[in-house]
Design a protein around this motif. Structure first.
Motif, short mmCIF file in Angstrom:
data_model
loop_
_atom_site.label_atom_id
_atom_site.label_comp_id
_atom_site.label_asym_id
_atom_site.label_seq_id
_atom_site.Cartn_x
_atom_site.Cartn_y
_atom_site.Cartn_z
N ARG A 1 0.84 -1.21 0.00
CA ARG A 1 0.00 0.00 0.00
C ARG A 1 0.87 1.26 0.00
O ARG A 1 0.54 2.26 -0.66
N GLU A 2 1.97 1.20 0.71
CA GLU A 2 2.88 2.35 0.75
C GLU A 2 3.50 2.59 -0.64
O GLU A 2 3.61 3.73 -1.10
N ALA A 3 3.91 1.49 -1.29
CA ALA A 3 4.48 1.62 -2.64
C ALA A 3 3.46 2.22 -3.60
O ALA A 3 3.80 3.07 -4.44
N LEU A 4 2.22 1.80 -3.47
CA LEU A 4 1.17 2.32 -4.35
C LEU A 4 0.87 3.79 -4.04
O LEU A 4 0.62 4.59 -4.95
N LYS A 5 0.92 4.13 -2.78
CA LYS A 5 0.70 5.53 -2.38
C LYS A 5 1.76 6.42 -3.04
O LYS A 5 1.49 7.56 -3.44
N ASN A 6 2.96 5.85 -3.18
CA ASN A 6 4.06 6.58 -3.81
C ASN A 6 4.10 6.39 -5.33
O ASN A 6 5.07 6.80 -5.98
N GLU A 7 3.05 5.75 -5.87
CA GLU A 7 2.93 5.48 -7.32
C GLU A 7 4.13 4.66 -7.83
O GLU A 7 4.52 4.79 -8.99
N ASN A 8 4.69 3.81 -6.97
CA ASN A 8 5.81 2.95 -7.38
C ASN A 8 5.25 1.57 -7.73
O ASN A 8 5.22 0.65 -6.90
N TYR A 9 4.80 1.44 -8.97
CA TYR A 9 4.04 0.24 -9.37
C TYR A 9 4.95 -0.98 -9.58
O TYR A 9 4.53 -2.10 -9.36
N LYS A 10 6.20 -0.72 -9.95
CA LYS A 10 7.14 -1.83 -10.11
C LYS A 10 7.39 -2.49 -8.76
O LYS A 10 7.36 -3.72 -8.63
N LEU A 11 7.64 -1.68 -7.75
CA LEU A 11 7.87 -2.21 -6.40
C LEU A 11 6.61 -2.91 -5.89
O LEU A 11 6.69 -3.98 -5.27
N ALA A 12 5.45 -2.34 -6.18
CA ALA A 12 4.18 -2.95 -5.74
C ALA A 12 4.01 -4.34 -6.35
O ALA A 12 3.58 -5.28 -5.66
N ASP A 13 4.36 -4.48 -7.63
CA ASP A 13 4.28 -5.80 -8.28
C ASP A 13 5.19 -6.81 -7.58
O ASP A 13 4.80 -7.95 -7.31
N GLU A 14 6.43 -6.38 -7.29
CA GLU A 14 7.40 -7.29 -6.64
C GLU A 14 6.92 -7.70 -5.25
O GLU A 14 6.99 -8.87 -4.87
N LEU A 15 6.43 -6.74 -4.50
CA LEU A 15 5.95 -7.04 -3.15
C LEU A 15 4.68 -7.90 -3.18
O LEU A 15 4.48 -8.76 -2.31
N ASN A 16 3.84 -7.68 -4.19
CA ASN A 16 2.58 -8.43 -4.29
C ASN A 16 2.85 -9.92 -4.47
O ASN A 16 2.04 -10.77 -4.07
N LYS A 17 4.00 -10.25 -5.06
CA LYS A 17 4.35 -11.66 -5.25
C LYS A 17 4.54 -12.39 -3.92
O LYS A 17 4.44 -13.61 -3.85
#
Length: 802
Positions: A92-108
């Motif tokens: 959620r923090e990555a998404l708040k920062n619009e960091n979608y690449k990091l969000a994808d990696e963390l979502n895994k």
């Protein structure tokens, strides 16, 4: 009066005789001039648990056997990734920062195991001693009685076979006859791709075996057998021959019949499966005893009695609906040739009806086992490693399988899915806590299996979040519970079974949703099933926040739960919570192209013509978007479909036909229905100009490709949707009638509110309608510009000349 009755009966018999003997172009018989060479040419039978795939060869007949309850694996360990939820705040923090690449990696990191596979039980072979060329060959499946037949001549002798799978007797029957005394000579063999043993005991051919235990590492790796005692689902097949004459002998692994004139083969199958939460090895039922009991009971009955009870049981469902689309001039041809001719743009209204009837036939034949709904292939799978594990894909496919259950008058066939949802709500409580950190309610994800697995898949971080990370299926599935209630008006079911499950799904989403920077309720993280966006920096990603599909499904889930609590007059405080939440939802957005946005922002898709159209859930199967009540959103939905185009896979086309029907565009829906019936060659057929792609195989199976049954079910549901649409308060008659169906008749289509419709139309205008109320109630009938309010008592029938 008796004389008239006799004359009438005589003429009916005469018409039936000539139509059958002339093989008149039919809307309920599939027939062919040759045996099946490929799976996609075979004819399938089933009683909702046992499936049989019949090839109908003359010298050697091959029949694939399946049991709906034979899967790899064992009860799922729902706590497989107990700390997964700890990753949610970081995503959620990555998404708040619009960091979608990091969000994808963390979502895994919020992934678990993949589903188990539906297993092939075995292959039955009937090998004739006489080898020669068959002439006057005919093979058919009659949908009106769920019986398949084969007939041919060889060396001047006529041979016939009749096949059916009985629900009342839980048995498969194959009757073989010949017109020359003593001309039947054949061997029967059994084999399986699974670990098994075949032997003959007391002239009964017996195969026993065990399904594999494996954690499927993906969709392309064959399962490895683990030699572990007391694990895995056991299965049994028993085969016995009843003869009029001749002699039965056997070898070690074959039954042999010589010099007979008529013979009946009894096939009994069973597994040790005893529920999603019971170890099938240590807590399973006795598959050998069950198979033997079913065999002995059926064997003791006269053939005609078994056949009669099979037909009677099947027809009480099948005969509820009758569809006629008016005059047809199409010639009488075998089904594969009909399909080819139709694919060239020719008229064949009875083929259109045949496809609709076939969809209903398949649901009756594959969905009669509680807790075990029809899977991606119904119940017909010959592969050790079936496509997509032949599992329950819950981001559209298993739901699409059941779109025709209520409106085409097969409510009982919906129950296996509804009872499966109840199982999901059990394992889903653990998944909600361990994967998502939500302590109330239950959650389920993209894939499941017979063990009611609810975790997000992806092999613990190895797979793409675009399909693996999706916790929304509980919202979608819970709407099926409301659909069952609103069609049947079964308040006891809603109170005792349905509402607690709906409430649990809603509780999870109340705990899962978060707010955007403007205080609007959204989901985070979010994915839109199997599609990807292009972010402003060019990154192609899957994980974002506030996806339209999420919000549409949760909105529908909340609204139906609210409705249920009002009907039952309970849970006022919880209802108020849901109503408050709904008022804060991030609303639908219309993008710069005039389309309904799929993403929170007006981003482009990686694939603008993507097969999924999940953001249109609110149009169909949901009820949030209609041309009348939300014209701007309906126009945006139309634009979305136009951008996507009409060319797509079988199940997706089935969905799009329903979407166009809900937009009241009958001609566009019909155009795509015709495309759904485009002829596709069998997968294994080698040809210079093989016809590939999405459409329909020679046996009318849906070509995704490969075969997926959801296209059959979605297409059949769409026919009903073109003719009747309804909500809790109104019923629209002929809302999306195409020009091609200018005259017709339908009986037995059901509408929400517990109503059943019979109607006829001419020149695209409704002429007469008869409406029956199952439980009493009121509704508004609408057709064209005319409306009529009606109130009926339980069982009351009203006829209206429109």
């Amino acid at each position: 009066m008796n004389t008239n009755l006799t004359k009438k009966t005589f003429f009916i018999l005469l018409i039936t005789f000539f139509s059958k003997n002339a093989n008149a172009q039919s809307n309920h018989v599939l027939w062919y001039n040759q045996p099946a060479e490929f799976f996609e040419e075979s004819l399938v039978l089933g009683n909702g648990k046992m499936g049989a795939t019949v090839f109908g060869g003359a010298n050697s007949d091959k029949i694939y056997l399946n049991d709906a309850t034979l899967w790899s694996g064992e009860p799922v360990n729902a706590k497989m990734n107990p700390d997964a939820y700890k990753n949610i705040p970081a995503i959620r923090e990555a998404l708040k920062n619009e960091n979608y690449k990091l969000a994808d990696e963390l979502n895994k990191k919020v992934q678990g195991k993949n589903s188990e596979s539906f297993a092939p039980l075995g292959t039955l072979e009937i090998n004739n001693s006489e080898k020669g060329k068959a002439v006057n060959y005919h093979r058919e499946l009659d949908l009106s009685n769920a019986i398949s037949k084969v007939s041919y001549e060889m060396a001047g002798i006529k041979y016939t076979r009749e096949y059916f799978v009985s629900a009342p007797d839980q048995i498969m029957i194959i009757k073989l006859t010949t017109d020359q005394k003593g001309a039947l000579n054949f061997d029967i063999n059994l084999k399986s791709l699974l670990k098994s043993n075949v032997e003959v005991r007391n002239n009964i051919l017996m195969m026993t075996g065990t399904a594999p235990i494996h954690e499927n590492p993906g969709y392309t790796v064959l399962p490895k057998y683990l030699e572990v005692k007391e694990r895995g689902t056991k299965f049994t097949t028993l085969i016995q021959i009843k003869k009029t004459d001749g002699k039965i002998t056997n070898s070690r692994e074959s039954l042999i019949l010589r010099d007979a004139t008529e013979a009946i083969i009894y096939v009994s199958v069973a597994t040790s499966f005893n529920g999603f939460d019971k170890n099938p090895a240590t807590e399973g039922v006795d598959d050998i005893a069950i198979a033997a009991q079913n065999l002995n009971k059926a064997y003791a009955k006269p053939f005609d009695k078994v056949k009669e009870s099979h037909i009677s049981d099947y027809q009480k469902f099948y005969n509820r609906v009758n569809l006629d689309l008016g005059k047809t001039t199409a010639p009488d041809l075998p089904t594969d040739e009909r399909l080819l001719r139709y694919s060239e743009g020719k008229e064949d209204k009875n083929l259109e009806i045949l496809y609709f009837n076939f969809g209903r036939y398949l649901l009756i034949s594959s969905s009669r086992t509680m807790g075990v709904p029809a899977n991606l292939q119904g119940i017909w799978n010959p592969y050790l490693n079936p496509p997509w594990s032949s599992n329950y894909t819950m981001n559209i496919n298993v739901e699409e399988n059941y779109w025709l259950a209520e409106n085409t008058n097969l409510s009982e066939m919906h129950l296996p899915l509804l009872s499966f949802i109840k199982n999901l709500s059990v394992t889903g409580k653990v998944t909600a806590k361990t994967f998502y950190g939500v302590n109330e309610g239950w959650a389920s994800a993209h894939n499941s299996d017979i063990w009611a697995m609810t975790n997000p898949v992806g092999t613990f971080g190895k797979d793409d979040p675009s399909w693996a990370c999706w916790p929304l299926s509980g919202a979608w599935l819970s709407t099926h519970i409301w659909e069952h209630y609103v069609f049947t008006q079964d308040k006891n079911y809603l109170k005792n079974e349905g509402y607690p499950i709906m409430k649990g799904a809603s509780e999870f989403f109340l705990g899962w949703m978060t707010t955007d920077k403007n205080g609007k309720l959204i989901t985070s993280p979010s994915t839109s099933p199997e599609n990807k966006f292009i972010a402003p920096d060019g990154y192609i990603g899957a994980t974002m926040y506030g996806g339209t599909a999420d919000l549409a499904m949760i909105r529908e889930c909340f609204e139906k739960t609210i409705n249920a609590s009002k009907v039952l007059n309970i849970d006022t405080a919880f209802r108020t919570k849901l109503e408050a939440a709904l008022s804060k939802f991030y609303p639908y957005q219309v993008g710069k192209k005039g389309n309904l946005q799929e993403w929170y922002f007006d981003w482009n898709d990686e694939d603008p013509k993507h097969r999924h159209q999940s953001q249109l859930f609110g149009l169909f199967p949901g009820h949030q978007i209609t041309p009348e009540k939300t014209p701007d959103l309906a126009a945006a939905a139309r634009k979305t479909l136009e951008i996507k185009g009409d060319e797509t896979t079988g199940w997706s086309k089935g969905w799009r036909i329903n979407l166009w029907a809900r937009l009241w565009d009958g001609n566009r829906a019909y155009k795509m229905y015709r495309e759904l019936l485009r002829y596709v060659d069998p997968d294994g057929k080698k040809a210079d100009k093989a016809r590939r792609g999405g459409g329909t195989y020679p046996n009318l199976f849906d070509a995704h490709p490969p075969f997926q049954i959801d296209g059959n079910f979605g297409g059949a549901a769409a026919v009903a949707e073109m003719l009747v649409q309804s909500d809790d308060n109104e019923i629209r008659l002929l809302p999306a009638l195409p020009d091609a169906w200018e005259a017709g008749f339908v009986k037995g289509i059901c509408a929400r509110g517990g109503f059943e419709i019979e109607m006829s139309w001419e020149n695209k205008s409704l002429k007469k309608v008869t409406i029956i109320s199952k439980n009493g109630g009121k509704t508004t009938l609408i057709s064209g510009d005319k409306k009529q309010d009606i109130t009926l008592k339980k069982g009351e029938k009203l006829e209206i000349n429109w």
